[in-house]
Write an enzyme that holds these catalytic residues in place. Structure first.
Site: not given
Ligand code: BEZ
Length: 213
Positions: A46
């Protein structure tokens, strides 16, 4: 439960965001809109996504597109995380991140898919046109960061259709030939398309890409 489909009016809402309270439809005004959710603040994928969106500010602006992000985290979390995004992605987040702690917007847009994750939003994207109709819905898994070049490509395609009566073929990229929409009779093509056209089949008429602005 939301059951949104293409062509539906995007549900309106009022929400607290990192840039103040927004009334969604009023905030959009005459712009196109991208509303996209991410699973959670302070997560690696994110962080790269929101940094990328910030870097695409000029690309969205030149297409008259406003962008809003969303997660079920609160405002203080968003504000702290924005500092990290700016630091690590070398950018300035300058679009609102909705703090949807009560999941009101997430439920309106069906952004929580309980069999994938009962608590967090998945990576949903909605593109809305200036009449507030939903023109695109896509859902990515939490572990896959989105391709924002693809979103820009779809916005270009949607705007070419809305303003220039062409559709875009498979794997189309900006500058490639376009497809004349089926609603235009072949006899009428010359009056709409000054760059000419090629009739490959009566239902497959190609024309150079119209100028976008
Ligand atoms: C991320 O944003 O890195 C992420 C969020 C939830 C699950 C896996 C990755």
């Amino acid at each position: 439960m939301a059951n949104l489909r293409l062509g539906d009016i995007a549900p309106d809402f009022t929400a607290a965001t990192s840039e103040g309270t927004i009334h969604f439809h009023q905030w959009l005004g005459d712009s196109w809109g991208v509303l996209f959710s991410h699973p959670a603040d302070y997560t690696p994928v994110c962080t790269t996504e929101l940094g990328t969106v910030a870097k695409y500010t000029d690309q969205f602006k030149s297409r008259n597109v406003k962008v809003a992000a969303l997660s079920v985290d609160g405002l203080e979390s968003h504000k702290g995380w924005i500092k990290d995004i700016n630091e690590t992605q070398h950018t300035t987040v300058n679009f609102p991140i909705i703090a949807d702690e009560d999941r009101k917007v997430a439920e309106l847009y069906d952004m929580i898919h309980p069999n994938a994750d009962s608590k967090h939003t998945v990576r949903s994207v909605f593109i809305v046109d200036p009449s507030k109709k939903i023109q695109l819905m896509i859902t990515y898994p939490a572990s896959t960061g989105r391709n924002f070049d693809e979103l820009i490509r779809v916005i270009d395609s949607l705007q070419l259709t809305a303003y220039h009566k062409v559709a875009t073929p498979a794997n189309w990229q900006n500058g490639d030939d376009c497809v004349v929409v089926p609603s235009i009779a072949t006899a009428d093509i010359p009056k709409h398309f000054s760059k000419g056209f090629t009739e490959i089949k009566p239902y497959l008429r190609m024309t150079p890409q119209p100028n976008m602005n």
